[in-house]
Design a protein around this motif. Structure first.
Motif, PDB file in Angstrom:
ATOM      1  N   ARG A 192     -11.371   6.428  -4.991  1.00  0.00           N
ATOM      2  CA  ARG A 192     -10.370   7.508  -4.823  1.00  0.00           C
ATOM      3  C   ARG A 192     -10.726   8.421  -3.657  1.00  0.00           C
TER       4      ARG A 192
ATOM      5  N   ARG B 198       0.475   7.270   4.107  1.00  0.00           N
ATOM      6  CA  ARG B 198       0.185   6.059   3.323  1.00  0.00           C
ATOM      7  C   ARG B 198       1.498   5.463   2.780  1.00  0.00           C
TER       8      ARG B 198
ATOM      9  N   GLY C 254       2.254  -0.229 -10.026  1.00  0.00           N
ATOM     10  CA  GLY C 254       1.854  -0.381  -8.630  1.00  0.00           C
ATOM     11  C   GLY C 254       3.018  -0.144  -7.690  1.00  0.00           C
TER      12      GLY C 254
ATOM     13  N   PRO D 294       6.115   5.645  -5.583  1.00  0.00           N
ATOM     14  CA  PRO D 294       5.273   6.129  -4.483  1.00  0.00           C
ATOM     15  C   PRO D 294       4.054   6.894  -4.981  1.00  0.00           C
TER      16      PRO D 294
ATOM     17  N   THR E 272      -2.824  -1.596 -10.707  1.00  0.00           N
ATOM     18  CA  THR E 272      -3.023  -2.590  -9.632  1.00  0.00           C
ATOM     19  C   THR E 272      -3.525  -1.941  -8.338  1.00  0.00           C
TER      20      THR E 272
ATOM     21  N   LYS F 204       2.542   7.367 -11.700  1.00  0.00           N
ATOM     22  CA  LYS F 204       2.437   5.998 -12.235  1.00  0.00           C
ATOM     23  C   LYS F 204       1.193   5.800 -13.107  1.00  0.00           C
ATOM     24  N   SER F 205       0.017   6.126 -12.557  1.00  0.00           N
ATOM     25  CA  SER F 205      -1.214   5.807 -13.297  1.00  0.00           C
ATOM     26  C   SER F 205      -1.337   6.643 -14.558  1.00  0.00           C
TER      27      SER F 205
ATOM     28  N   TYR G 180      -6.518  -2.989  -4.957  1.00  0.00           N
ATOM     29  CA  TYR G 180      -6.442  -2.841  -3.493  1.00  0.00           C
ATOM     30  C   TYR G 180      -7.499  -1.842  -3.015  1.00  0.00           C
TER      31      TYR G 180
ATOM     32  N   ASP H 117       2.810   1.772   3.539  1.00  0.00           N
ATOM     33  CA  ASP H 117       3.041   0.851   2.416  1.00  0.00           C
ATOM     34  C   ASP H 117       4.497   0.373   2.383  1.00  0.00           C
TER      35      ASP H 117
ATOM     36  N   ASP I  77       4.756  -3.219  -6.193  1.00  0.00           N
ATOM     37  CA  ASP I  77       5.619  -4.412  -6.138  1.00  0.00           C
ATOM     38  C   ASP I  77       5.650  -5.129  -7.488  1.00  0.00           C
ATOM     39  N   ILE I  78       5.428  -4.377  -8.556  1.00  0.00           N
ATOM     40  CA  ILE I  78       5.354  -5.023  -9.874  1.00  0.00           C
ATOM     41  C   ILE I  78       6.763  -5.420 -10.349  1.00  0.00           C
TER      42      ILE I  78
ATOM     43  N   ARG J 222      -2.487 -10.017  -0.637  1.00  0.00           N
ATOM     44  CA  ARG J 222      -1.464  -9.742  -1.653  1.00  0.00           C
ATOM     45  C   ARG J 222      -1.269 -10.965  -2.561  1.00  0.00           C
TER      46      ARG J 222
ATOM     47  N   ALA K  65      -3.953  -3.703   2.159  1.00  0.00           N
ATOM     48  CA  ALA K  65      -2.821  -4.141   1.328  1.00  0.00           C
ATOM     49  C   ALA K  65      -1.719  -4.830   2.134  1.00  0.00           C
TER      50      ALA K  65
ATOM     51  N   GLY L 134       1.556   9.615  -6.121  1.00  0.00           N
ATOM     52  CA  GLY L 134       1.714  10.923  -6.750  1.00  0.00           C
ATOM     53  C   GLY L 134       2.920  11.038  -7.655  1.00  0.00           C
TER      54      GLY L 134
END
Ligand SMILES: Nc1ncnc2c1ncn2[C@@H]1O[C@H](COP(=O)(O)OP(=O)(O)O)[C@@H](O)[C@H]1O
Ligand SMILES: Nc1ccn([C@@H]2O[C@H](COP(=O)(O)OP(=O)(O)O)[C@@H](O)[C@H]2O)c(=O)n1
Length: 236
Positions: free
Chosen positions: A101, A189, A142, A22, A45, A27-28, A49, A193, A144-145, A119, A113, A24
């Motif tokens: 951002r 969000r 992302g 999710p 990814t 991930k990045s 989007y 999502d 759904d990776i 998608r 998305a 925050g």
């Protein structure tokens, strides 16, 4: 070819790492740092989007008009840097790294998305980037990776953190918005999502790393350790 620790890896044995989670959860930032440590590529990814959301907003397209958004894909000239030391996001040659951002883009990205042809188009683009990357491995992150883009990746991770931790991290990053607004936007969000893909529960074979009580460095280490353990396992 060798990875950064001198372990030989051929391009055909490229280590594909899939990370979901999710907003925050880290991930990045964690994926980029882990990729840097391993000499891997890093693919964000969410940036695609976001870049598409930015592009349709620039053209004055209402994201509720699905046909118009899908039509916009025809001229969507997207480029992303997958070298963790040379990250960029461009649309039509314009640097949009910061613009994507902005809260106005975060507010509309989920509505872009959720459009299934969008998608399908981006999933193919992500796979192409993975196939053509030329480092010993690539970390792609992302929503759904682990389930859609690379369900067969040898290393699949769900990176989570408590809602409180995620909101605190995100609000520390964003200035010009109250902590309450950042939290409200982030949760709304995630809720939108979640209707399209499940990134709150680990699919079969996906390892959960909960970073709530880990600091940034410990989280990177947990990801690197798992890649070392699982990529080795799948190669033997
Ligand atoms: N384990 C952690 N402990 C503390 N801060 C973290 C941790 N992981 C990530 N962060 C910070 O939280 C913020 C959000 O992380 P980010 O990578 O943008 O998350 P995501 O890509 O999942 O939305 C960043 O400022 C990042 O440096
Ligand atoms: N694989 C992905 C990645 C992102 N997304 C969408 O793109 C948005 C932005 O993703 P992001 O990873 O930049 O978001 P943050 O978690 O960094 O805030 C998400 O809110 C999703 O709507 C998606 O649907 N599938």
């Amino acid at each position: 070819m060798e990875d950064s620790r001198g372990i030989p890896v051929s391009t055909t044995d490229k280590i594909v790492v899939a990370i979901d989670g999710p907003a925050g959860s880290g991930k990045s930032s964690v994926s980029k740092a882990a990729a840097r440590r391993l000499g891997f590529s890093y693919q964000d990814t969410g940036a695609a989007y976001r870049a598409l959301a930015w592009y349709v907003a620039e053209r004055g397209i209402d994201t509720a008009d699905e046909a118009a958004v899908v039509e916009a894909l025809r001229d969507f000239d997207y480029a992303i840097g997958i070298d963790p030391d040379n990250y960029f996001v461009r649309v039509g040659g314009i640097d949009v790294e910061e613009a994507i951002r902005e809260p106005r883009i975060s507010a509309i990205v989920s509505s872009v998305a959720r459009i299934l042809p969008v998608r399908a188009y981006l999933v193919e683009l992500f796979r192409h980037v993975i196939e053509t990357s030329d480092t010993p491995g690539i970390i792609t992150e992302g929503r759904d990776i682990t389930t859609v883009v690379c369900p067969d990746a040898p290393v699949r991770i769900l990176l989570t953190a408590s809602e409180e931790a995620r909101m605190a991290r995100r609000s520390a990053e964003i200035s010009g918005q109250s902590a309450a607004d950042v939290a409200k936007n982030l949760l709304s969000r995630d809720a939108q999502d979640s209707r399209v893909v499940d990134f709150m529960n680990a699919a079969d074979g996906v390892t959960v790393i909960d970073s709530t009580d880990l600091d940034f460095d410990q989280t990177i280490q947990a990801v690197v350790d798992l890649i070392d353990a699982q990529a080795g396992e799948s190669a033997s």
